[in-house]
Design a protein around this motif. Structure first.
Motif, PDB file in Angstrom:
ATOM      1  N   UNK A  40      61.324 -83.254  60.383  1.00  0.00           N
ATOM      2  CA  UNK A  40      60.796 -84.153  59.346  1.00  0.00           C
ATOM      3  C   UNK A  40      59.435 -84.723  59.742  1.00  0.00           C
ATOM      4  N   UNK A  41      59.296 -85.137  60.991  1.00  0.00           N
ATOM      5  CA  UNK A  41      58.024 -85.692  61.454  1.00  0.00           C
ATOM      6  C   UNK A  41      56.923 -84.634  61.445  1.00  0.00           C
ATOM      7  N   UNK A  42      57.243 -83.433  61.906  1.00  0.00           N
ATOM      8  CA  UNK A  42      56.256 -82.351  61.888  1.00  0.00           C
ATOM      9  C   UNK A  42      55.863 -82.017  60.453  1.00  0.00           C
ATOM     10  N   UNK A  43      56.830 -82.001  59.555  1.00  0.00           N
ATOM     11  CA  UNK A  43      56.540 -81.744  58.146  1.00  0.00           C
ATOM     12  C   UNK A  43      55.630 -82.804  57.565  1.00  0.00           C
ATOM     13  N   UNK A  44      55.852 -84.064  57.924  1.00  0.00           N
ATOM     14  CA  UNK A  44      54.997 -85.147  57.426  1.00  0.00           C
ATOM     15  C   UNK A  44      53.566 -84.984  57.927  1.00  0.00           C
ATOM     16  N   UNK A  45      53.418 -84.577  59.186  1.00  0.00           N
ATOM     17  CA  UNK A  45      52.075 -84.339  59.717  1.00  0.00           C
ATOM     18  C   UNK A  45      51.410 -83.173  59.007  1.00  0.00           C
ATOM     19  N   UNK A  46      52.175 -82.131  58.733  1.00  0.00           N
ATOM     20  CA  UNK A  46      51.633 -80.985  57.994  1.00  0.00           C
ATOM     21  C   UNK A  46      51.238 -81.405  56.588  1.00  0.00           C
ATOM     22  N   UNK A  47      52.059 -82.246  55.968  1.00  0.00           N
ATOM     23  CA  UNK A  47      51.731 -82.748  54.627  1.00  0.00           C
ATOM     24  C   UNK A  47      50.431 -83.537  54.642  1.00  0.00           C
ATOM     25  N   UNK A  48      50.115 -84.122  55.797  1.00  0.00           N
ATOM     26  CA  UNK A  48      48.865 -84.869  55.939  1.00  0.00           C
ATOM     27  C   UNK A  48      47.683 -83.948  56.224  1.00  0.00           C
ATOM     28  N   UNK A  49      47.933 -82.637  56.266  1.00  0.00           N
ATOM     29  CA  UNK A  49      46.846 -81.677  56.426  1.00  0.00           C
ATOM     30  C   UNK A  49      46.648 -81.117  57.816  1.00  0.00           C
ATOM     31  N   UNK A  50      47.482 -81.494  58.774  1.00  0.00           N
ATOM     32  CA  UNK A  50      47.350 -80.927  60.116  1.00  0.00           C
ATOM     33  C   UNK A  50      47.974 -79.543  60.157  1.00  0.00           C
ATOM     34  N   UNK A  51      47.355 -78.643  60.896  1.00  0.00           N
ATOM     35  CA  UNK A  51      47.932 -77.303  61.060  1.00  0.00           C
ATOM     36  C   UNK A  51      49.101 -77.372  62.037  1.00  0.00           C
ATOM     37  N   UNK A  52      49.938 -76.362  62.006  1.00  0.00           N
ATOM     38  CA  UNK A  52      51.064 -76.298  62.938  1.00  0.00           C
ATOM     39  C   UNK A  52      50.570 -76.300  64.383  1.00  0.00           C
ATOM     40  N   UNK A  53      49.466 -75.605  64.638  1.00  0.00           N
ATOM     41  CA  UNK A  53      48.894 -75.565  65.987  1.00  0.00           C
ATOM     42  C   UNK A  53      48.435 -76.956  66.421  1.00  0.00           C
ATOM     43  N   UNK A  54      47.819 -77.711  65.499  1.00  0.00           N
ATOM     44  CA  UNK A  54      47.350 -79.059  65.829  1.00  0.00           C
ATOM     45  C   UNK A  54      48.522 -79.989  66.096  1.00  0.00           C
ATOM     46  N   UNK A  55      49.581 -79.854  65.309  1.00  0.00           N
ATOM     47  CA  UNK A  55      50.778 -80.667  65.532  1.00  0.00           C
ATOM     48  C   UNK A  55      51.331 -80.398  66.923  1.00  0.00           C
ATOM     49  N   UNK A  56      51.491 -79.128  67.265  1.00  0.00           N
ATOM     50  CA  UNK A  56      52.027 -78.758  68.579  1.00  0.00           C
ATOM     51  C   UNK A  56      51.129 -79.277  69.695  1.00  0.00           C
ATOM     52  N   UNK A  57      49.839 -79.126  69.535  1.00  0.00           N
ATOM     53  CA  UNK A  57      48.896 -79.574  70.556  1.00  0.00           C
ATOM     54  C   UNK A  57      48.980 -81.079  70.772  1.00  0.00           C
ATOM     55  N   UNK A  58      49.110 -81.840  69.700  1.00  0.00           N
ATOM     56  CA  UNK A  58      49.145 -83.301  69.814  1.00  0.00           C
ATOM     57  C   UNK A  58      50.404 -83.825  70.483  1.00  0.00           C
ATOM     58  N   UNK A  59      51.476 -83.043  70.458  1.00  0.00           N
ATOM     59  CA  UNK A  59      52.691 -83.483  71.154  1.00  0.00           C
ATOM     60  C   UNK A  59      52.844 -82.803  72.510  1.00  0.00           C
ATOM     61  N   UNK A  60      51.821 -82.043  72.904  1.00  0.00           N
ATOM     62  CA  UNK A  60      51.804 -81.459  74.236  1.00  0.00           C
ATOM     63  C   UNK A  60      52.662 -80.231  74.415  1.00  0.00           C
ATOM     64  N   UNK A  61      52.746 -79.428  73.365  1.00  0.00           N
ATOM     65  CA  UNK A  61      53.528 -78.206  73.463  1.00  0.00           C
ATOM     66  C   UNK A  61      52.742 -77.074  72.810  1.00  0.00           C
ATOM     67  N   UNK A  62      53.354 -75.927  72.680  1.00  0.00           N
ATOM     68  CA  UNK A  62      52.701 -74.802  72.027  1.00  0.00           C
ATOM     69  C   UNK A  62      53.326 -74.566  70.667  1.00  0.00           C
ATOM     70  N   UNK A  63      52.635 -73.848  69.843  1.00  0.00           N
ATOM     71  CA  UNK A  63      53.067 -73.557  68.487  1.00  0.00           C
ATOM     72  C   UNK A  63      54.208 -72.543  68.507  1.00  0.00           C
ATOM     73  N   UNK A  64      55.406 -72.930  68.019  1.00  0.00           N
ATOM     74  CA  UNK A  64      56.548 -71.999  68.054  1.00  0.00           C
ATOM     75  C   UNK A  64      56.546 -71.069  66.844  1.00  0.00           C
ATOM     76  N   UNK A  65      56.311 -69.846  67.059  1.00  0.00           N
ATOM     77  CA  UNK A  65      56.362 -68.875  65.963  1.00  0.00           C
ATOM     78  C   UNK A  65      57.805 -68.663  65.557  1.00  0.00           C
ATOM     79  N   UNK A  66      58.191 -68.466  64.368  1.00  0.00           N
ATOM     80  CA  UNK A  66      57.415 -68.299  63.152  1.00  0.00           C
ATOM     81  C   UNK A  66      57.227 -69.573  62.350  1.00  0.00           C
ATOM     82  N   UNK A  67      57.395 -70.746  62.946  1.00  0.00           N
ATOM     83  CA  UNK A  67      57.254 -72.013  62.240  1.00  0.00           C
ATOM     84  C   UNK A  67      55.834 -72.155  61.710  1.00  0.00           C
TER      85      UNK A  67
END
Length: 70
Positions: A40-67
């Motif tokens: 839900x939190x990641x979805x809210x950040x995406x709704x705010x226009x952040x890319x999945x890669x940016x979300x992952x980077x901001x929480x200190x992890x990598x982008x999990x494919x296929x999300x």
């Protein structure tokens, strides 16, 4: 929030010694809650226009494919 999680972890550790099955059940509930809240939190950040890669980077992890944010 962090202090609450630390306290919960401490209580779960004590419970694991005294009542391991109860601790295991509680850990499972927490896992499911954390996964749901995380999505839900990641979805809210995406709704705010952040890319999945940016979300992952901001929480200190990598982008999990296929999300994705779509």
């Amino acid at each position: 929030m962090a202090a609450l999680l630390v306290e919960m972890a401490a209580r779960l550790n004590v419970t694991a010694e005294d009542a391991p099955l109860a601790a295991l059940r509680a850990a499972g509930v927490l896992e499911r809650m954390a996964a749901r809240v995380g999505r839900e939190a990641a979805g809210a950040l995406c709704d705010d226009g952040l890319s999945a890669e940016a979300v992952a980077s901001r929480v200190g992890t990598t982008f999990p494919r296929p999300w994705s944010c779509s």
